[in-house]
Design a protein around this motif. Structure first.
Motif, short mmCIF file in Angstrom:
data_model
loop_
_atom_site.label_atom_id
_atom_site.label_comp_id
_atom_site.label_asym_id
_atom_site.label_seq_id
_atom_site.Cartn_x
_atom_site.Cartn_y
_atom_site.Cartn_z
N MET A 145 98.82 -18.88 46.37
CA MET A 145 98.53 -19.75 45.26
C MET A 145 97.01 -19.84 45.07
N LYS A 146 96.57 -19.89 43.81
CA LYS A 146 95.14 -19.94 43.50
C LYS A 146 94.59 -21.33 43.75
N ASP A 147 93.31 -21.36 44.08
CA ASP A 147 92.62 -22.62 44.27
C ASP A 147 92.23 -23.16 42.90
N LEU A 148 92.83 -24.26 42.47
CA LEU A 148 92.58 -24.82 41.15
C LEU A 148 91.53 -25.93 41.18
N SER A 149 90.89 -26.13 42.30
CA SER A 149 89.89 -27.20 42.39
C SER A 149 88.51 -26.77 41.90
N ASN A 150 88.28 -25.48 41.78
CA ASN A 150 86.98 -24.99 41.32
C ASN A 150 87.01 -24.71 39.82
N THR A 151 85.90 -25.00 39.18
CA THR A 151 85.78 -24.72 37.75
C THR A 151 85.27 -23.30 37.58
N ARG A 152 85.90 -22.57 36.69
CA ARG A 152 85.45 -21.22 36.40
C ARG A 152 84.67 -21.24 35.10
N TYR A 153 83.61 -20.48 35.06
CA TYR A 153 82.75 -20.41 33.88
C TYR A 153 82.90 -19.05 33.21
N PHE A 154 82.86 -19.06 31.93
CA PHE A 154 82.80 -17.81 31.19
C PHE A 154 81.92 -18.03 29.97
N LYS A 155 81.35 -16.95 29.53
CA LYS A 155 80.44 -17.03 28.39
C LYS A 155 81.02 -16.20 27.25
N VAL A 156 81.07 -16.80 26.09
CA VAL A 156 81.56 -16.12 24.90
C VAL A 156 80.38 -15.48 24.20
N GLN A 157 80.52 -14.22 23.88
CA GLN A 157 79.46 -13.52 23.15
C GLN A 157 79.47 -13.99 21.70
N THR A 158 78.34 -14.47 21.23
CA THR A 158 78.25 -14.90 19.84
C THR A 158 77.67 -13.76 19.01
N GLU A 159 78.04 -13.76 17.76
CA GLU A 159 77.50 -12.74 16.86
C GLU A 159 76.03 -13.04 16.61
N PRO A 160 75.22 -11.99 16.45
CA PRO A 160 73.80 -12.24 16.16
C PRO A 160 73.65 -12.93 14.80
N GLU A 161 72.61 -13.73 14.70
CA GLU A 161 72.34 -14.45 13.46
C GLU A 161 72.13 -13.47 12.31
N LEU A 162 72.84 -13.68 11.22
CA LEU A 162 72.71 -12.81 10.06
C LEU A 162 71.48 -13.18 9.26
N GLN A 163 70.69 -12.20 8.93
CA GLN A 163 69.55 -12.41 8.06
C GLN A 163 70.00 -12.08 6.64
N VAL A 164 69.74 -12.98 5.72
CA VAL A 164 70.19 -12.81 4.34
C VAL A 164 69.66 -11.50 3.76
N GLU A 165 68.41 -11.18 4.07
CA GLU A 165 67.81 -9.95 3.55
C GLU A 165 68.58 -8.72 4.04
N ASP A 166 69.00 -8.74 5.29
CA ASP A 166 69.77 -7.62 5.84
C ASP A 166 71.12 -7.49 5.15
N VAL A 167 71.76 -8.63 4.90
CA VAL A 167 73.05 -8.62 4.20
C VAL A 167 72.88 -8.03 2.81
N LEU A 168 71.88 -8.50 2.09
CA LEU A 168 71.64 -7.98 0.74
C LEU A 168 71.35 -6.48 0.75
N ASN A 169 70.58 -6.02 1.71
CA ASN A 169 70.29 -4.59 1.82
C ASN A 169 71.55 -3.78 2.06
#
Length: 87
Positions: A1-25
């Protein structure tokens, strides 16, 4: 059985900030590649909010919808002012 007393962390990859100029191009390039008049089509989209003004070629429609229309207008106006030395 797994030890459920410890908190596991994970990081979600976020999309890079969109630059309006790049979108328009990217959208401008995709529209040109498909033979559309990009200025007319982008204006139609900004005025109506209807995404069908933008081609789905190269994911341009999805890309432009990630930016608020008022942000598009603001970026275009800032560029116009800067390029015409109105500041």
């Amino acid at each position: 059985m797994k030890d459920l007393s410890n908190t596991r962390y994970f990081k979600v990859q976020t999309e890079p900030e969109l630059q309006v100029e790049d979108v328009l191009n990217e959208v401008y390039g995709a529209m040109t590649e498909k033979g559309y008049n990009p200025v007319n089509q982008i204006v139609g989209y900004i005025m109506s909010g209807d995404p069908t003004y933008i081609t789905s070629h190269k994911n341009a429609r999805s890309l432009i919808m990630k930016v608020e229309r008022d942000e598009l207008v603001e970026a275009l106006l800032k560029s116009y002012i800067k390029n015409n030395h109105l500041e």
